[in-house]
Scaffold this motif. Structure first.
Motif, PDB file in Angstrom:
ATOM      1  N   GLY A   1       4.448  10.148  -0.355  1.00 36.69           N
ATOM      2  CA  GLY A   1       4.390  11.527  -0.797  1.00 36.69           C
ATOM      3  C   GLY A   1       3.802  12.407   0.281  1.00 36.69           C
ATOM      4  O   GLY A   1       3.256  11.912   1.277  1.00 36.69           O
ATOM      5  N   TYR A   2       3.931  13.726   0.079  1.00 38.08           N
ATOM      6  CA  TYR A   2       3.498  14.680   1.097  1.00 38.08           C
ATOM      7  C   TYR A   2       2.951  15.906   0.390  1.00 38.08           C
ATOM      8  O   TYR A   2       3.707  16.667  -0.213  1.00 38.08           O
ATOM      9  CB  TYR A   2       4.683  15.054   1.985  1.00 38.08           C
ATOM     10  N   LEU A   3       1.627  16.056   0.417  1.00 43.13           N
ATOM     11  CA  LEU A   3       0.973  17.163  -0.268  1.00 43.13           C
ATOM     12  C   LEU A   3       0.292  18.079   0.734  1.00 43.13           C
ATOM     13  O   LEU A   3      -0.223  17.626   1.755  1.00 43.13           O
ATOM     14  CB  LEU A   3      -0.083  16.630  -1.244  1.00 43.13           C
ATOM     15  N   LEU A   4       0.269  19.366   0.401  1.00 42.04           N
ATOM     16  CA  LEU A   4      -0.424  20.339   1.231  1.00 42.04           C
ATOM     17  C   LEU A   4      -1.837  20.542   0.696  1.00 42.04           C
ATOM     18  O   LEU A   4      -2.075  20.505  -0.511  1.00 42.04           O
ATOM     19  CB  LEU A   4       0.344  21.657   1.254  1.00 42.04           C
ATOM     20  N   LYS A   5      -2.759  20.784   1.606  1.00 43.10           N
ATOM     21  CA  LYS A   5      -4.167  20.909   1.238  1.00 43.10           C
ATOM     22  C   LYS A   5      -4.469  22.141   0.400  1.00 43.10           C
ATOM     23  O   LYS A   5      -5.532  22.219  -0.200  1.00 43.10           O
ATOM     24  CB  LYS A   5      -5.046  20.915   2.489  1.00 43.10           C
ATOM     25  N   ASP A   6      -3.553  23.100   0.328  1.00 42.33           N
ATOM     26  CA  ASP A   6      -3.837  24.292  -0.462  1.00 42.33           C
ATOM     27  C   ASP A   6      -3.569  24.094  -1.961  1.00 42.33           C
ATOM     28  O   ASP A   6      -3.759  25.010  -2.758  1.00 42.33           O
ATOM     29  CB  ASP A   6      -3.077  25.512   0.069  1.00 42.33           C
ATOM     30  N   GLU A   7      -3.164  22.887  -2.359  1.00 36.83           N
ATOM     31  CA  GLU A   7      -2.982  22.585  -3.777  1.00 36.83           C
ATOM     32  C   GLU A   7      -4.353  22.490  -4.449  1.00 36.83           C
ATOM     33  O   GLU A   7      -5.339  22.118  -3.825  1.00 36.83           O
ATOM     34  CB  GLU A   7      -2.244  21.251  -3.959  1.00 36.83           C
ATOM     35  N   LYS A   8      -4.399  22.778  -5.726  1.00 40.58           N
ATOM     36  CA  LYS A   8      -5.644  22.666  -6.485  1.00 40.58           C
ATOM     37  C   LYS A   8      -6.001  21.189  -6.677  1.00 40.58           C
ATOM     38  O   LYS A   8      -5.119  20.342  -6.828  1.00 40.58           O
ATOM     39  CB  LYS A   8      -5.506  23.356  -7.830  1.00 40.58           C
TER      40      LYS A   8
ATOM     41  N   VAL B   1       0.843  -1.193   0.000  1.00 36.87           N
ATOM     42  CA  VAL B   1       0.000   0.000   0.000  1.00 36.87           C
ATOM     43  C   VAL B   1       0.881   1.246   0.000  1.00 36.87           C
ATOM     44  O   VAL B   1       1.889   1.310   0.698  1.00 36.87           O
ATOM     45  CB  VAL B   1      -0.944   0.003   1.225  1.00 36.87           C
ATOM     46  N   LYS B   2       0.486   2.235  -0.795  1.00 37.33           N
ATOM     47  CA  LYS B   2       1.203   3.512  -0.820  1.00 37.33           C
ATOM     48  C   LYS B   2       0.428   4.510   0.030  1.00 37.33           C
ATOM     49  O   LYS B   2      -0.780   4.649  -0.118  1.00 37.33           O
ATOM     50  CB  LYS B   2       1.329   4.010  -2.255  1.00 37.33           C
ATOM     51  N   PHE B   3       1.114   5.202   0.904  1.00 39.69           N
ATOM     52  CA  PHE B   3       0.501   6.163   1.809  1.00 39.69           C
ATOM     53  C   PHE B   3       0.893   7.571   1.376  1.00 39.69           C
ATOM     54  O   PHE B   3       2.074   7.876   1.249  1.00 39.69           O
ATOM     55  CB  PHE B   3       0.947   5.901   3.246  1.00 39.69           C
ATOM     56  N   LEU B   4      -0.112   8.400   1.171  1.00 38.21           N
ATOM     57  CA  LEU B   4       0.099   9.766   0.718  1.00 38.21           C
ATOM     58  C   LEU B   4      -0.466  10.718   1.769  1.00 38.21           C
ATOM     59  O   LEU B   4      -1.630  10.637   2.123  1.00 38.21           O
ATOM     60  CB  LEU B   4      -0.608   9.980  -0.627  1.00 38.21           C
ATOM     61  N   ILE B   5       0.378  11.599   2.278  1.00 35.27           N
ATOM     62  CA  ILE B   5      -0.036  12.581   3.276  1.00 35.27           C
ATOM     63  C   ILE B   5      -0.686  13.761   2.567  1.00 35.27           C
ATOM     64  O   ILE B   5      -0.134  14.295   1.617  1.00 35.27           O
ATOM     65  CB  ILE B   5       1.187  13.092   4.085  1.00 35.27           C
ATOM     66  N   LEU B   6      -1.844  14.177   3.034  1.00 37.92           N
ATOM     67  CA  LEU B   6      -2.517  15.383   2.570  1.00 37.92           C
ATOM     68  C   LEU B   6      -2.852  16.174   3.827  1.00 37.92           C
ATOM     69  O   LEU B   6      -3.698  15.765   4.615  1.00 37.92           O
ATOM     70  CB  LEU B   6      -3.784  15.035   1.779  1.00 37.92           C
ATOM     71  N   THR B   7      -2.159  17.288   4.029  1.00 39.51           N
ATOM     72  CA  THR B   7      -2.222  17.969   5.315  1.00 39.51           C
ATOM     73  C   THR B   7      -2.012  19.470   5.173  1.00 39.51           C
ATOM     74  O   THR B   7      -1.651  19.956   4.100  1.00 39.51           O
ATOM     75  CB  THR B   7      -1.161  17.379   6.271  1.00 39.51           C
ATOM     76  N   VAL B   8      -2.200  20.188   6.271  1.00 41.24           N
ATOM     77  CA  VAL B   8      -1.887  21.613   6.323  1.00 41.24           C
ATOM     78  C   VAL B   8      -0.524  21.844   6.974  1.00 41.24           C
ATOM     79  O   VAL B   8       0.003  22.937   6.932  1.00 41.24           O
ATOM     80  CB  VAL B   8      -2.965  22.416   7.101  1.00 41.24           C
TER      81      VAL B   8
ATOM     82  N   MET C   1       5.138  15.568  -4.088  1.00 45.20           N
ATOM     83  CA  MET C   1       5.369  16.539  -3.016  1.00 45.20           C
ATOM     84  C   MET C   1       4.949  17.910  -3.503  1.00 45.20           C
ATOM     85  O   MET C   1       5.256  18.282  -4.636  1.00 45.20           O
ATOM     86  CB  MET C   1       6.843  16.603  -2.623  1.00 45.20           C
ATOM     87  N   SER C   2       4.267  18.635  -2.652  1.00 39.57           N
ATOM     88  CA  SER C   2       3.950  20.021  -2.963  1.00 39.57           C
ATOM     89  C   SER C   2       5.263  20.768  -3.136  1.00 39.57           C
ATOM     90  O   SER C   2       6.264  20.433  -2.490  1.00 39.57           O
ATOM     91  CB  SER C   2       3.140  20.644  -1.827  1.00 39.57           C
TER      92      SER C   2
END
Length: 157
Positions: free
Chosen positions: A38-45, A14-21, A64-65
């Motif tokens: 990966g690590y993405l910020l919630k302010d991405e479109k 399983v791949k885990f992707l963080i979506l956070t502020v 990554m953002s």
């Protein structure tokens, strides 16, 4: 982060992707060390997030953002370089890699880029990227230079 750490051992595929502020260094690097892909910020479109999720699934990318990627780059740039990457005396590359992965590796060593490799093997460039990601994963390496060094050392070329 703790959930990822535990789940990685239970569900290694399983791949885990963080979506956070949260974009503080400690959270980012703890999540990655725990096994986040990966690590993405919630302010991405939303379309951007969807694209990164597709890339993660299809070719095993590491989304990554941009702000997070910059922080990661800064951390890496401030690390002292590793000295003398030692390779094991024996690594059965032919046993580790599929025939197609060996073909891709040989073309990589010959200096072909993803597009040229894809054309030569009649594959999509996404498939070539996936093969290269598999090669890196199977051989426990992270760069083209290491791949070339292994291929040369074990007389694959």
């Amino acid at each position: 982060i703790e959930t990822i750490r535990i789940s990685q051992t239970l569900y290694p595929g399983v791949k885990f992707l963080i979506l956070t502020v949260f974009d503080d260094d400690d959270k980012i690097f703890e999540a990655i060390k725990a096994g986040a892909s990966g690590y993405l910020l919630k302010d991405e479109k939303v379309p951007v997030i969807i694209g990164w999720i597709q890339e993660l699934i299809e070719i095993g990318g590491a989304p990554m953002s941009p702000r997070i990627a910059r922080k990661a780059m800064n951390l890496l740039m401030n690390q002292p370089p590793k000295q003398n990457l030692e390779l094991p005396d024996y690594l059965p590359i032919q046993d580790e890699l599929s025939n197609r992965e060996i073909e891709v590796l040989k073309l990589l060593v010959d200096g072909l880029d993803y597009k040229a490799t894809a054309e030569k093997l009649f594959l999509s460039h996404h498939t070539v990227r996936k093969h290269i990601a598999n090669i890196y994963n199977k051989l426990h390496i992270s760069s083209k230079g290491q791949a070339i060094k292994l291929a040369t050392k074990y007389k694959l070329i």
